[in-house]
Design a protein around this motif. Structure first.
Motif, PDB file in Angstrom:
ATOM      1  N   PRO A 109       0.829  -1.211   0.000  1.00 15.33           N
ATOM      2  CA  PRO A 109       0.000   0.000   0.000  1.00 15.33           C
ATOM      3  C   PRO A 109       0.866   1.265   0.000  1.00 15.33           C
ATOM      4  CG  PRO A 109      -0.679  -1.506   1.742  1.00 15.33           C
ATOM      5  CD  PRO A 109       0.586  -2.043   1.179  1.00 15.33           C
ATOM      6  N   LYS A 110       0.415   2.253  -0.725  1.00  8.60           N
ATOM      7  CA  LYS A 110       1.170   3.501  -0.819  1.00  8.60           C
ATOM      8  C   LYS A 110       1.151   4.250   0.514  1.00  8.60           C
ATOM      9  CE  LYS A 110       1.795   7.402  -3.908  1.00  8.60           C
ATOM     10  NZ  LYS A 110       1.413   8.021  -5.156  1.00  8.60           N
ATOM     11  N   TYR A 111       0.028   4.186   1.194  1.00 10.48           N
ATOM     12  CA  TYR A 111      -0.116   4.894   2.471  1.00 10.48           C
ATOM     13  C   TYR A 111      -0.553   3.924   3.564  1.00 10.48           C
ATOM     14  CZ  TYR A 111      -0.373   8.888  -0.716  1.00 10.48           C
ATOM     15  OH  TYR A 111      -0.115   9.801  -1.701  1.00 10.48           O
ATOM     16  N   THR A 112      -0.143   4.210   4.784  1.00  6.65           N
ATOM     17  CA  THR A 112      -0.671   3.490   5.949  1.00  6.65           C
ATOM     18  C   THR A 112      -1.583   4.471   6.681  1.00  6.65           C
ATOM     19  OG1 THR A 112       1.082   4.200   7.455  1.00  6.65           O
ATOM     20  CG2 THR A 112       1.484   2.179   6.175  1.00  6.65           C
ATOM     21  N   GLU A 113      -2.267   3.981   7.685  1.00  5.78           N
ATOM     22  CA  GLU A 113      -3.176   4.846   8.442  1.00  5.78           C
ATOM     23  C   GLU A 113      -2.432   6.011   9.084  1.00  5.78           C
ATOM     24  OE1 GLU A 113      -6.904   4.386  11.555  1.00  5.78           O
ATOM     25  OE2 GLU A 113      -5.528   2.723  11.268  1.00  5.78           O
ATOM     26  N   LYS A 114      -1.165   5.805   9.392  1.00  8.18           N
ATOM     27  CA  LYS A 114      -0.349   6.829  10.062  1.00  8.18           C
ATOM     28  C   LYS A 114       0.418   7.729   9.082  1.00  8.18           C
ATOM     29  CE  LYS A 114      -1.148   5.073  14.186  1.00  8.18           C
ATOM     30  NZ  LYS A 114      -2.394   5.479  14.752  1.00  8.18           N
ATOM     31  N   SER A 115       0.292   7.514   7.794  1.00  3.35           N
ATOM     32  CA  SER A 115       1.032   8.321   6.812  1.00  3.35           C
ATOM     33  C   SER A 115       0.690   9.800   6.952  1.00  3.35           C
ATOM     34  CB  SER A 115       0.708   7.876   5.386  1.00  3.35           C
ATOM     35  OG  SER A 115       1.170   6.576   5.164  1.00  3.35           O
ATOM     36  N   GLU A 116       1.734  10.614   6.857  1.00  7.66           N
ATOM     37  CA  GLU A 116       1.570  12.055   7.040  1.00  7.66           C
ATOM     38  C   GLU A 116       0.587  12.642   6.019  1.00  7.66           C
ATOM     39  OE1 GLU A 116       4.524  15.837   6.860  1.00  7.66           O
ATOM     40  OE2 GLU A 116       5.314  14.053   7.878  1.00  7.66           O
ATOM     41  N   ASN A 117       0.732  12.256   4.756  1.00 10.76           N
ATOM     42  CA  ASN A 117      -0.163  12.780   3.710  1.00 10.76           C
ATOM     43  C   ASN A 117      -1.612  12.423   3.998  1.00 10.76           C
ATOM     44  OD1 ASN A 117       2.409  13.030   2.490  1.00 10.76           O
ATOM     45  ND2 ASN A 117       1.457  13.019   0.477  1.00 10.76           N
ATOM     46  N   LEU A 118      -1.829  11.167   4.356  1.00 10.52           N
ATOM     47  CA  LEU A 118      -3.177  10.697   4.617  1.00 10.52           C
ATOM     48  C   LEU A 118      -3.773  11.388   5.845  1.00 10.52           C
ATOM     49  CD1 LEU A 118      -5.122   8.767   3.298  1.00 10.52           C
ATOM     50  CD2 LEU A 118      -4.247   6.954   4.757  1.00 10.52           C
ATOM     51  N   GLN A 119      -2.989  11.525   6.911  1.00 13.46           N
ATOM     52  CA  GLN A 119      -3.453  12.204   8.106  1.00 13.46           C
ATOM     53  C   GLN A 119      -3.798  13.666   7.812  1.00 13.46           C
ATOM     54  OE1 GLN A 119      -4.253  11.054  11.189  1.00 13.46           O
ATOM     55  NE2 GLN A 119      -3.991   9.058  10.207  1.00 13.46           N
ATOM     56  N   HIS A 120      -2.973  14.303   6.989  1.00 17.67           N
ATOM     57  CA  HIS A 120      -3.232  15.698   6.604  1.00 17.67           C
ATOM     58  C   HIS A 120      -4.550  15.804   5.837  1.00 17.67           C
ATOM     59  CE1 HIS A 120      -2.421  19.838   5.662  1.00 17.67           C
ATOM     60  NE2 HIS A 120      -2.422  19.598   4.355  1.00 17.67           N
ATOM     61  N   ALA A 121      -4.778  14.874   4.914  1.00 13.57           N
ATOM     62  CA  ALA A 121      -6.028  14.887   4.147  1.00 13.57           C
ATOM     63  C   ALA A 121      -7.235  14.661   5.053  1.00 13.57           C
ATOM     64  CB  ALA A 121      -5.975  13.829   3.048  1.00 13.57           C
ATOM     65  N   PHE A 122      -7.112  13.725   6.002  1.00 15.14           N
ATOM     66  CA  PHE A 122      -8.198  13.480   6.951  1.00 15.14           C
ATOM     67  C   PHE A 122      -8.478  14.734   7.778  1.00 15.14           C
ATOM     68  CE2 PHE A 122      -7.037   8.688   7.088  1.00 15.14           C
ATOM     69  CZ  PHE A 122      -7.846   8.446   5.988  1.00 15.14           C
ATOM     70  N   TYR A 123      -7.412  15.401   8.211  1.00 13.74           N
ATOM     71  CA  TYR A 123      -7.552  16.623   9.002  1.00 13.74           C
ATOM     72  C   TYR A 123      -8.287  17.703   8.185  1.00 13.74           C
ATOM     73  CZ  TYR A 123      -6.337  21.006  11.277  1.00 13.74           C
ATOM     74  OH  TYR A 123      -6.401  22.252  11.857  1.00 13.74           O
ATOM     75  N   LEU A 124      -7.861  17.893   6.935  1.00 14.92           N
ATOM     76  CA  LEU A 124      -8.496  18.901   6.085  1.00 14.92           C
ATOM     77  C   LEU A 124      -9.973  18.595   5.871  1.00 14.92           C
ATOM     78  CD1 LEU A 124      -5.681  19.367   3.400  1.00 14.92           C
ATOM     79  CD2 LEU A 124      -6.397  21.044   5.125  1.00 14.92           C
TER      80      LEU A 124
END
Length: 193
Positions: free
Chosen positions: A147-162
């Protein structure tokens, strides 16, 4: 008239030297290092834009231009519409035939056969790949692509935050540097609505 070469290998790791050597008489050579399954290749598009009436486009093998009949036909038509001629080095040369119509007819027939062969080879490659994956799955050795991202990935967390801050899904994905479909897939994977 200018001789224009086109080289394609499927990946950046593959060696182009054999093709470069075979096209050494060309004044200009365009090189793509990507799969032939699509005709959207930067250097191919530059070459098709560059050629002029009377030019000779040379490839070492027909499948360097493309792997499926439809794309090959489109590319060859574009070369013909520009008034250029295609020469494929591993195909029989028909220069000894005096009757131009007969030479053109035979050349077109040979190209059609080789286009079919190139597309068939592409299908066989995919089929062998799928068989290999199935065998690896049965043996428990195939895990799939990482997988490109994990649940803890910075990009993914940033997107969830936004998204939580009121951004739309598309805007959150764009600002986090990923496609909307990728972001949606990860939202569904981690049950975030």
């Amino acid at each position: 008239m200018e001789k224009i070469g086109y080289i394609r290998v499927s990946s950046s790791e593959q060696n182009i030297e054999r093709q470069v050597q075979q096209l050494s008489t060309c004044q200009k050579v365009f090189i793509d290092k990507m799969s032939g399954k699509t005709k959207e290749r930067p250097e191919l598009e530059k070459m098709l834009t560059y050629i002029r009436k009377g030019d000779l486009v040379i490839v070492t093998e027909l499948d360097r231009l493309g792997r499926n009949n439809q794309d090959l036909t489109t590319i060859m038509d574009q070369i013909k519409q520009k008034g250029a001629t295609l020469e494929v080095l591993n195909l029989p040369q028909l220069n000894g035939i005096q009757d131009e119509n007969l030479r053109l007819l035979l050349n077109n027939l040979i190209l059609e056969l080789y286009k079919y062969q190139a597309e068939s080879e592409r299908k066989r490659i995919i089929e062998r790949q799928q068989q290999g994956i199935q065998l690896a799955k049965v043996a428990g050795k195939y895990k799939g692509r990482k997988p490109k991202y994990t649940e803890k990935s910075e990009n993914l967390q940033h997107a969830f935050y936004l998204l939580q801050q009121g951004c739309s899904e598309a805007e959150a994905a764009r600002k986090a540097g990923m496609s909307r479909s990728t972001f949606r897939r990860y939202r569904e994977k981690y049950f975030l609505t």
